[in-house]
Motif scaffolding. Structure first.
Motif, short mmCIF file in Angstrom:
data_model
loop_
_atom_site.label_atom_id
_atom_site.label_comp_id
_atom_site.label_asym_id
_atom_site.label_seq_id
_atom_site.Cartn_x
_atom_site.Cartn_y
_atom_site.Cartn_z
N LEU A 16 -23.19 -14.60 4.74
CA LEU A 16 -22.04 -14.90 5.39
C LEU A 16 -20.78 -15.12 4.08
O LEU A 16 -20.80 -15.88 3.38
CB LEU A 16 -21.69 -16.03 6.54
CG LEU A 16 -22.87 -15.75 7.43
CD1 LEU A 16 -22.82 -17.10 8.26
CD2 LEU A 16 -22.32 -14.42 8.32
N HIS A 20 -15.68 -14.23 6.98
CA HIS A 20 -16.42 -14.39 8.13
C HIS A 20 -16.40 -15.78 8.81
O HIS A 20 -16.18 -15.76 9.73
CB HIS A 20 -17.98 -14.03 7.79
CG HIS A 20 -18.40 -12.76 7.43
ND1 HIS A 20 -19.36 -12.36 6.51
CD2 HIS A 20 -17.78 -11.30 7.96
CE1 HIS A 20 -19.24 -10.96 6.53
NE2 HIS A 20 -18.49 -10.47 7.40
N ARG A 148 -25.52 -10.68 7.54
CA ARG A 148 -24.56 -10.03 7.37
C ARG A 148 -23.76 -9.33 8.59
O ARG A 148 -22.79 -9.24 8.68
CB ARG A 148 -24.59 -9.13 6.05
CG ARG A 148 -23.32 -8.38 5.52
CD ARG A 148 -23.55 -7.83 4.15
NE ARG A 148 -24.85 -6.81 4.50
CZ ARG A 148 -24.93 -5.63 5.06
NH1 ARG A 148 -23.80 -5.23 5.62
NH2 ARG A 148 -25.83 -4.98 5.16
N GLY A 151 -22.65 -11.60 11.09
CA GLY A 151 -21.09 -12.07 10.86
C GLY A 151 -20.06 -11.10 10.87
O GLY A 151 -18.74 -11.33 11.20
N THR A 226 -23.53 -22.51 10.31
CA THR A 226 -23.70 -21.12 9.35
C THR A 226 -23.85 -21.48 7.94
O THR A 226 -23.75 -20.81 7.20
CB THR A 226 -22.18 -20.32 9.68
OG1 THR A 226 -21.16 -21.19 9.10
CG2 THR A 226 -22.04 -20.09 10.83
N THR A 230 -24.04 -19.42 3.98
CA THR A 230 -22.72 -18.87 3.70
C THR A 230 -22.55 -18.81 2.00
O THR A 230 -23.25 -19.83 1.35
CB THR A 230 -21.82 -20.13 3.98
OG1 THR A 230 -21.75 -20.14 5.43
CG2 THR A 230 -20.35 -19.77 3.58
#
Length: 460
Positions: A16, A20, A148, A151, A226, A230
């Motif tokens: 991410l 995002h 991905r 996101g 998240t 990340t």
């Protein structure tokens, strides 16, 4: 966090990106309730509803600061529930893990049901259960392919909500500046200030409005989930949390002021979306379809986030509390794409029960009660998170140069007090009373069972 952390480290990819997370953080503060329920909440207290939104948003921000501080200390944790286990004991961790997973599953069920209703706006003959299953399969695949992809999908879902609110605010500014005349009068700032009163419909309606507004903010904590996936979490997370107050003021405050400037609040219909009314007054004939599209994407976004969140939490539960059923279906393993595939699929299957419930009228009443009960359980988990933060501050894990919650000795207990106040308001309305009773029973019985189950560890 030394040895007790070790088992919960994961190998999920940090796919991410900053854009995002920042957009998801903005959208995470904007619930579907703003688009659909704003008319009802404004009708309860008039312009003073803005004060309720700001105050509630302020306490939600403080909770995010507490979660953010602990996640900054250990960004490898992909669920804040871990901190309850570490700093409140295995019993409360077990209670919070399963309770949170079930509560978010029920939110997913409710959002899935809503998605079907929004699709039927255009295709009224399509069976609800088929729409629900198709949408669930599509979003399930989005979650299974790669983080991905999730996101990217969330990024565009979020953009639609943000653009809708910006369009509403821009429309209101134009109408006010041009003295635009509507069937209910002239668009003006005086529509907000005329005859202002803190309790225009009595103190009870003012108090009851708090729980309506509180639930509009639910799932704000998702942004913390998240973190483990990340890029550069210690840079991204503080930025996402720090900007929450500005977003609350701009998006919630701006939207509510815009609606009340155009339509005098006493003339605002409690049913339907005030967004539709505003855009129709501006001459957009397809306003109903436009806002239906916005709430459809908003509900789909919430469902997408639900699949993401429940998958990670169930994966964590399987790791922390060995369970024969979860082990049999390999819920504690990651796929080749480094996502908790089996945990996501298990959660999706449970959420899919909403499709069966929608065609069984006798069950739907029970479902409504259970969903209402999960709202109260959510508050209990928030309280546990704040208590865990207090214990973290006095532990050897405390990181003095981390992303610290300000004035925690005062603001943390104050936040806990606010959450308990919101829980108490659930008993004041017939619509939420049985849900409040149900959640109280769950907290006492399952909380007691969890403490008993892990009684040997709780003092360790």
């Amino acid at each position: 966090m030394s040895e007790k952390q070790h088992h919960s480290r994961n190998k999920m990819e940090r796919s991410l990106q900053n854009r995002h997370v920042q957009i998801m953080a903005i959208a995470g503060t904007i619930g579907t309730g703003l688009f659909l329920g704003a008319g009802r909440s404004i009708s309860l207290t008039g312009p003073s509803i803005i004060f309720i939104y700001m105050l509630t948003g302020g306490f939600m921000y403080l909770m995010m600061r507490a979660i953010g501080e602990m996640l900054y200390r250990d960004p490898d944790q992909h669920t804040f529930i871990n901190f309850i286990t570490y700093y409140m004991g295995k019993g409360w961790g077990y209670f919070a893990g399963w309770s949170y997973w079930l509560s978010v599953v029920f939110i997913g069920m409710a959002e899935l049901t809503a998605v079907a209703e929004y699709v039927q706006f255009w295709f009224p003959t399509w069976p609800s259960w088929i729409i629900q299953l198709v949408v669930l399969v599509i979003l399930g695949l989005v979650n299974l392919i790669a983080v991905r992809i999730f996101g990217e999908v969330e990024f565009w879902f979020a953009m639609i909500k943000i653009i809708a609110i910006l369009a509403l605010i821009a429309t209101a500014i134009f109408m006010v500046l041009t003295g635009f005349e509507t069937p209910t009068g002239i668009a003006s700032i005086t529509n907000i200030s005329d005859g202002f009163s803190l309790f225009p419909n009595g103190p009870l309606n003012f108090i009851v409005a708090f729980q309506m507004v509180f639930f509009a903010y639910l799932m704000m904590e998702f942004i913390g989930v998240t973190t483990a996936e990340t890029e550069n979490p210690r840079k991204v997370l503080p930025k996402a949390i720090k900007e929450i107050p500005v977003r609350i003021v701009f998006f919630y405050g701006g939207a509510l002021l815009a609606i009340m400037a155009i339509i005098p609040w006493k003339n605002l219909a409690t049913a339907g979306s005030p967004f539709v009314t505003v855009f129709e007054l501006a001459g957009i004939k397809w306003a109903a379809g436009l806002i239906n599209f916005v709430v459809l994407t908003s509900a789909a976004s919430a469902l997408n986030s639900t699949l993401y969140s429940t998958g990670r939490h169930l994966y964590q539960i399987a790791h922390d509390s060995p369970n024969a059923f979860l082990k049999k279906f390999k819920v504690d393993t990651l796929s080749r794409q480094n996502v908790p595939q089996n945990a996501i699929l298990t959660s999706a299957v449970v959420i899919a029960l909403a499709a069966a419930i929608s065609v069984l009228p006798g069950v739907s009443d029970a479902f409504t009660l259970i969903t209402a009960s999960s709202s109260g359980v959510y508050i209990a988990i928030y309280v546990l998170v704040m208590l865990a933060h207090l214990n973290y501050r006095t532990s050897t894990d405390f990181m003095a140069d981390g992303y610290l919650m300000p004035a925690y000795r005062i603001l943390n207990p104050l936040t806990i007090g606010f959450f308990l106040f919101v829980f108490a308001t659930l008993f004041l309305q017939e619509a939420t009373l049985w849900g409040a009773i149900g959640s109280t029973i769950w907290i006492i019985l399952f909380g007691g069972y969890s403490q008993y189950k892990f009684r040997k560890y709780n003092k360790g």
